[in-house]
Design an enzyme around this catalytic site. Structure first.
Site, PDB file in Angstrom:
ATOM      1  N   GLY A  18       0.860  -1.181   0.000  1.00 20.54           N
ATOM      2  CA  GLY A  18       0.000   0.000   0.000  1.00 20.54           C
ATOM      3  C   GLY A  18       0.890   1.223   0.000  1.00 20.54           C
ATOM      4  O   GLY A  18       2.004   1.162   0.506  1.00 20.54           O
ATOM      5  N   THR A  19       0.438   2.314  -0.564  1.00 24.15           N
ATOM      6  CA  THR A  19       1.375   3.404  -0.768  1.00 24.15           C
ATOM      7  C   THR A  19       1.151   4.708   0.001  1.00 24.15           C
ATOM      8  O   THR A  19       1.828   4.916   0.983  1.00 24.15           O
ATOM      9  CB  THR A  19       1.563   3.620  -2.259  1.00 24.15           C
ATOM     10  OG1 THR A  19       0.305   3.489  -2.891  1.00 24.15           O
ATOM     11  CG2 THR A  19       2.474   2.565  -2.814  1.00 24.15           C
TER      12      THR A  19
END
Lengths: 291, 230
Positions: A57-58
């Site tokens: 996830g960023t």
């Protein structure tokens, strides 16, 4: 599945982790499964390769506003140079007046959130009263700390941020964590994930905690846009597929998420204001002679 | 009196004595009612304590109610929450159901009735909210592990018969939940008494909230407001 009844000396209390332990169902310190496959891959590859092999996830962020908190995250999970998922959720409710957002190894993070949510409601049901916001923030710190050894060994880092409306003090509160479980309360905003450098700058230039919720939502969306603009791992608004960031608003009324249509409209509004971007690459904007 | 009779109790007599003991303990308390309505299941108990609760949330669609000795049904309630949360974590939230829980309670109470030093002086009710009123489930488990599957409404604890008779007369499938609550309160009170919000404990499983946690506990002000409207 049995009916777990404990004698007073063995009662695990309101902790779900304690319950798992008492039932002999603790695969590791936190009760979070160790994902056997991950360990197997790890033994045959370098740690640096492995980090790229799993969906990550960023960019996620939390901004304080005058009414509470806005919690937001993009929807993309990235595996190395590939897109792992375009529609992953990184923002989740936690109890009635709080939310958690996650950046890092997606599988691990989602499991951690599930465990965190369950721990909060388990406590509330057993004790008959909701766990305080501070109690929730500490519980999350313990989960991250419990995940520490695995994070270091496998490179499966999970970086949550926690935000909520504190009903006892009547204000929004935000917390960030480091990988060792260190818990830090911030005053204005917190960001996490690979695009956080760019998101941080965008938030810094636009946002103050004295802003209203609608203003804060716009700042959050803009920050995610600029993060996606610079960071390849962060997903921008996907107009083609109709995928937009998750935006949660937490106030005295509790946790609520904006509809996808609502977020799309705000993005359209935002994009109309970005004339300077659209001109780049147009013939009149060429810097040098065409070869 | 011969010496051989001393100390000997026939199994029939022992069971009858135990049942008597448990029944007396349970009858000392007040009754509680759970009833289905269009927009959810309403559970209403006479309870003057604001903290020692008889009605509680177990899971997304499941509620628990206990009558009799508080500390004993409280133990069962905690066991139920733990069972449900663990099962939902291990499998999925959809796999948690009232019937399994009711069977576990029945087993435990049955064992306790025959094998423990003293039987548990409790009756419990496990209710599960369905998508429609026809799918609502109510399991009434007695002190000896007897399990009953009730429809429309269930009355447990205290002197149940008069309450059940009154409830039978007034229960209607098309009532909204505030109407259902008012009927339950009337059934609990009977003709001679009036019950006020302060003496009541009310929990509801709301059909409109299906998909999340449907249980909600009503505060005294809301109970008073609902009763004045209905």
């Amino acid at each position: 599945m049995q009916l777990p009844i404990f004698s007073p000396g063995e009662d695990p209390g309101p902790s779900f982790e304690g319950l798992l332990r008492a039932l002999g169902e603790t695969p590791n310190l936190t009760g979070i499964p160790t994902m056997g496959g991950v360990q197997a891959v790890h033994s045959s590859s370098k740690s640096s390769d492995l980090v790229l092999d799993f969906p990550h996830g960023t960019t996620v962020l939390a901004l304080r506003s005058q009414d509470g908190v806005v919690l937001a995250g993009d929807r993309q999970a990235t595996m190395g140079f590939q897109i792992g998922s375009r529609t992953i959720r990184k923002v989740f409710p936690a109890g009635s007046h709080a939310g958690v957002a996650i950046a890092g190894a997606a599988g691990q993070a989602v499991e951690l959130v599930k465990f965190f949510q369950l721990s909060i409601s388990h406590y509330e049901k057993l004790e008959g009263i909701a766990l305080s916001l501070d109690g929730q923030a500490n519980m999350l710190a313990q989960l991250v700390r419990g995940n520490f050894a695995q994070a270091v060994m496998s490179g499966l880092l999970v970086m949550p941020i926690f935000a909520g409306y504190d009903q006892s003090s009547g204000q929004g509160r935000i917390f960030e964590y480091d990988v060792t479980g260190g818990r830090y309360e911030e005053h204005e905003f917190v960001v996490a994930g690979s695009g956080s450098v760019h998101a941080r700058t965008a938030v810094k230039l636009s946002h103050k905690p004295s802003h209203t919720t609608p203003e804060t939502v716009k700042h959050a969306l803009a920050a995610l846009f600029w993060a996606a603009d610079e960071d390849v791992a962060t997903g921008g608004p996907d107009v083609l597929r109709g995928i937009y960031p998750t935006i949660a608003i937490i106030t005295a009324d509790g946790y609520s998420e904006m509809s996808e249509v609502g977020v799309a409209d705000l993005f359209d509004e935002f994009l109309e204001q970005q004339d300077s971007i659209r001109k780049v690459g147009q013939p009149e904007d060429q810097l040098g002679e065409a070869p | 009196m011969s010496m051989t009779a001393f100390g000997y109790v026939s199994p029939e007599q022992m069971m009858a004595d135990r049942a008597d003991y448990a029944r007396k303990g349970i009858a000392r308390g007040r009754s509680l009612i759970a009833l289905s309505s269009q927009d959810g299941i309403v559970i209403c108990a006479e309870n003057t304590s604001g903290t020692l609760r008889k009605i509680s949330e177990v899971y997304d669609r499941i509620a628990f109610a206990g009558a009799g000795k508080y500390i004993e049904f409280e133990q069962l309630r905690m066991g139920g929450v733990r069972h449900a949360d663990f099962k939902g974590y291990y499998y999925s939230r959809r796999d948690v159901d009232a019937q399994t829980l009711a069977n576990l309670y029945a087993q435990l109470l049955g064992l306790s009735f025959t094998q423990q030093g003293k039987p548990m002086e409790v009756e419990v009710l496990v209710t599960e909210l369905g998508d429609t009123i026809q799918q609502d489930r109510m399991f009434h488990i007695l002190f000896d592990g007897t399990i009953n599957d009730r429809q429309n409404f269930a009355v447990i604890g205290g002197d149940t018969e008069p309450v059940r008779t009154r409830m039978e007369e007034t229960w209607q499938p098309d009532a909204t939940w505030p109407q259902a609550l008012a009927k339950a309160v009337d059934a609990l009170a009977g003709n001679e008494r009036t019950l006020t919000a302060a003496g009541l404990e009310v929990g509801i499983l709301e059909r409109s909230k299906i998909g999340e946690r449907t249980f909600r506990r009503l505060e005294d002000e809301e109970i008073a407001q609902m009763l004045s409207q209905a």
